[in-house]
Design an enzyme around this catalytic site. Structure first.
Site, PDB file in Angstrom:
ATOM      1  N   CYS A 211      60.056  53.764  82.265  1.00 26.21           N
ATOM      2  CA  CYS A 211      59.255  53.304  81.032  1.00 26.21           C
ATOM      3  C   CYS A 211      58.740  54.574  80.396  1.00 26.21           C
ATOM      4  O   CYS A 211      57.731  55.204  80.925  1.00 26.21           O
ATOM      5  CB  CYS A 211      58.238  52.552  81.417  1.00 26.21           C
ATOM      6  SG  CYS A 211      57.323  51.906  79.672  1.00 26.21           S
TER       7      CYS A 211
ATOM      8  N   THR B 152      47.203  81.050  74.268  1.00 23.62           N
ATOM      9  CA  THR B 152      45.829  81.331  74.919  1.00 23.62           C
ATOM     10  C   THR B 152      45.853  80.086  76.146  1.00 23.62           C
ATOM     11  O   THR B 152      46.365  79.252  75.773  1.00 23.62           O
ATOM     12  CB  THR B 152      44.699  81.066  73.885  1.00 23.62           C
ATOM     13  OG1 THR B 152      44.888  81.862  72.569  1.00 23.62           O
ATOM     14  CG2 THR B 152      43.568  81.116  74.437  1.00 23.62           C
TER      15      THR B 152
END
Ligand code: PLP
Length: 375
Positions: A319, A231
């Protein structure tokens, strides 16, 4: 003073127009339903698709919405395309982890970068010599340094070799021209949250049917013309479109303003810290990005100290999920590890103003002095 948010390459705050569009669509119907509620949701998605298609100069059916750039990269970097079987993948030295780790190729090779972070064409030519029907993954602009890649020149060589180019246009969208006509790429992918749209939505855009992956992105209910089941994220797509519409209307002025602000910050930082090393200084760069190192001052410590002072910037290290590792991009550029660990990134965006640009260097000077005294 309010916090200085200078980390727009990580994510850019939601633009008010995008927020409005998201909220208005949160309660939307299922876009696959044929009743009025479903048709209204469908209209939002198809309007967004047409907007992207018009900008990139393709038919709407060549735009497929995804959950973001990472999903798009994982899907389009596959050997089996509708009209071509690619044999190997060449990966630009500065590619994002969603490209470097997200592809589905058995045979890969990394193409080197030069000292300014641009693709090394001698290496590209050599690697193309070993390839038949290659796919090249080359970003339009780098998220850490802002360096803009010569995608059109690379695409000309790859096309001569019978291959295709997939371009990560995430950081370029709204900042520099990354449409097919400018990049010569065959496939592009983009992400909403880097331009002030909501997170968790993006798109893969194909120049023609032949370069669509042979397999559906996600198998299921046949949504997105069978390319990606599930959906549709109506609120996300509507917010993305609203952000993009604003970028199309204001982006050029925004970038002129941010370039002046970035240049001013760069000049002030290099004046207060003459030892500063600016990465990619010799290459064309995104107007909003400044990557630099203050040798001897570890980036992680500096970023944390600036955060306490109310400034959000990023270290140049990769990171993710709380783990910090050396930047593969800077390593590819030949930056020594002891300099790379001091790399910082400032990336500006739509809400930043001159006052913030003026405030930053003196905060940095204060923090730098404190760190030096401690050392
Ligand atoms: N490509 C580049 C260059 C990026 O900077 C990012 C986000 O950090 C991505 C891809 C991944 O985008 P998304 O967050 O939509 O998965």
């Amino acid at each position: 003073m309010a916090r200085l948010y200078f980390d727009h390459n990580a994510t850019s705050p939601l633009r008010p127009a995008a927020r409005e569009a998201v909220v208005a669509a949160l309660d939307a119907g299922n876009a696959s339903s044929i009743h009025a509620e479903g048709r209204a949701a469908r209209a939002k998605i198809e309007n967004a698709r047409s907007l992207l298609a018009r900008h990139f100069g393709v038919k709407p059916e060549l735009v497929v919405f995804t959950s973001g750039a990472t999903e798009a990269a994982n899907t389009v970097l596959r050997p089996a395309l509708v009209g071509l079987a690619c044999e190997n993948l060449l990966i630009g030295g500065g590619e994002h982890p969603c490209v470097a780790s997200g592809h589905g190729f058995a045979a890969t090779a990394r193409v080197a970068l030069d000292g300014d972070g641009r693709l090394d064409f001698t290496d590209l030519r050599e690697k193309l010599g070993f390839s038949r029907a290659p796919m090249l993954a080359l970003q339009a602009a780098n998220n850490e340094t802002g360096v803009i890649q010569p995608v059109a020149e690379a695409a000309a060589l790859v096309h001569e070799a019978g291959g295709v180019v997939v371009c990560d246009a995430v950081q370029a969208l709204g900042r520099v021209d990354c449409a097919f006509a400018a990049t010569g790429a065959d496939v592009l992918f983009v992400s909403s949250h880097k331009i002030g749209g909501p997170k968790g939505v993006g798109a893969a855009i194909f120049s023609r049917r032949a370069v669509i992956p042979a397999q559906a992105f996600v198998r299921g209910g046949g949504q997105e013309r069978g390319h990606r089941g599930g959906t549709e994220n109506v609120a996300g797509v509507a917010g993305f479109a609203a952000a993009f519409q604003e970028v199309l209307a204001k982006g050029a002025d925004e970038m002129t303003r941010l370039r002046a602000l970035r240049d001013r910050i760069e000049a002030d930082v290099t004046a207060l810290a003459p030892e500063a090393i600016v990465f990619g200084a010799g290459a064309p760069r995104l107007p909003n990005t400044l990557a630099f190192a203050l040798p001897g001052l570890a980036a992680e410590t500096l970023v944390a100290a600036l955060d306490v002072e109310g400034v959000a910037i990023s270290s140049g290290s990769a990171c993710s999920s709380g783990k910090v590792s050396a930047s593969a991009v800077l390593a590819s550029m030949g930056v020594p590890p002891e300099i790379a660990r001091c790399a910082l990134r400032i990336s500006l965006g739509w809400p930043n103003n001159e006052q913030e640009g003026v405030a930053f260097p003196s905060i940095l000077a204060r923090v730098r002095q404190r760190m030096r005294n401690r050392a």
